[in-house]
Design a protein around this motif. Sequence first.
Motif, short mmCIF file in Angstrom:
data_model
loop_
_atom_site.label_atom_id
_atom_site.label_comp_id
_atom_site.label_asym_id
_atom_site.label_seq_id
_atom_site.Cartn_x
_atom_site.Cartn_y
_atom_site.Cartn_z
N ASP A 47 -6.98 92.15 76.53
CA ASP A 47 -7.58 92.08 75.03
C ASP A 47 -6.78 91.41 74.08
OD1 ASP A 47 -9.82 93.56 75.71
OD2 ASP A 47 -8.96 95.34 74.99
N LEU A 48 -5.32 91.77 74.55
CA LEU A 48 -4.22 90.65 73.74
C LEU A 48 -4.13 89.30 73.90
CD1 LEU A 48 -1.75 90.88 71.56
CD2 LEU A 48 -0.54 91.40 73.57
N LEU A 49 -4.42 88.79 75.25
CA LEU A 49 -4.71 87.35 75.30
C LEU A 49 -5.86 86.79 74.92
CD1 LEU A 49 -3.13 85.38 76.89
CD2 LEU A 49 -4.51 85.82 79.14
N ARG A 50 -6.92 87.47 74.98
CA ARG A 50 -8.22 87.08 74.41
C ARG A 50 -8.02 86.89 72.71
NH1 ARG A 50 -10.97 90.77 75.75
NH2 ARG A 50 -11.00 90.32 78.00
N ARG A 51 -7.09 87.74 72.09
CA ARG A 51 -7.10 87.55 70.74
C ARG A 51 -6.24 86.54 70.40
NH1 ARG A 51 -4.22 92.47 67.92
NH2 ARG A 51 -4.60 91.36 65.76
N GLN A 52 -5.20 86.16 71.29
CA GLN A 52 -4.35 85.04 71.06
C GLN A 52 -5.08 83.73 71.21
OE1 GLN A 52 -0.05 85.55 73.02
NE2 GLN A 52 -1.27 87.49 73.57
N ALA A 53 -5.70 83.69 72.35
CA ALA A 53 -6.56 82.50 72.53
C ALA A 53 -7.53 82.16 71.33
CB ALA A 53 -7.32 82.58 74.04
N ASP A 54 -8.35 83.17 70.73
CA ASP A 54 -9.35 83.21 69.85
C ASP A 54 -8.51 82.61 68.62
OD1 ASP A 54 -11.35 83.92 71.61
OD2 ASP A 54 -11.47 86.09 70.62
N PRO A 105 2.50 83.52 76.02
CA PRO A 105 1.65 84.59 75.51
C PRO A 105 2.64 85.87 75.39
CG PRO A 105 1.71 84.50 77.99
CD PRO A 105 2.59 83.35 77.47
N LEU A 106 2.20 86.63 74.26
CA LEU A 106 2.63 87.65 73.93
C LEU A 106 2.03 88.59 74.76
CD1 LEU A 106 2.04 87.93 69.74
CD2 LEU A 106 4.02 87.42 71.08
N VAL A 107 3.20 89.25 75.71
CA VAL A 107 2.73 90.29 76.51
C VAL A 107 3.60 91.73 76.20
CG1 VAL A 107 3.11 90.82 78.96
CG2 VAL A 107 2.85 88.64 78.11
N ARG A 108 2.58 92.78 76.43
CA ARG A 108 3.06 94.45 76.11
C ARG A 108 3.62 94.47 77.60
NH1 ARG A 108 -2.18 95.63 73.31
NH2 ARG A 108 -1.77 95.10 71.06
#
Length: 113
Positions: free
Chosen positions: A95-102, A75-78
């Motif tokens: 939100d970023l994790l959800r975008r990646q999963a989507d 996962p991309l992590v900020r």
Amino acid sequence: VFPALVASCLGARTQRLAEMLRRTLRAAMYDRRSRCVATETLICETHEPLVFRSLCSPNAQVRANAIRLLSECFPLVRERKANASLEEWKRQGGDLLRRQADAMVHGLQDPVP
């Protein structure tokens, strides 16, 4: 160097070229002992805008390259900024994790491989 490698990997016209560029990108991010040289922040800053833009491309090869690259750096992590609250950082990370999963789901459902 990283943004140029990411952009080249995403825009590669063939799978073989994209794989070679992904291998080069991995070599640039890790040293010989499999220790990460690039920080999570650098990886996120260079990959996030380019990958998510490429996922919306009308070109099927670019979308496929974006999914492959996203799967390798998932996962991309900020990184948490010093002045940001913990709750805000968790919300943005979610939100970023959800975008990646989507994006992964849409990539799997893409009718053009």
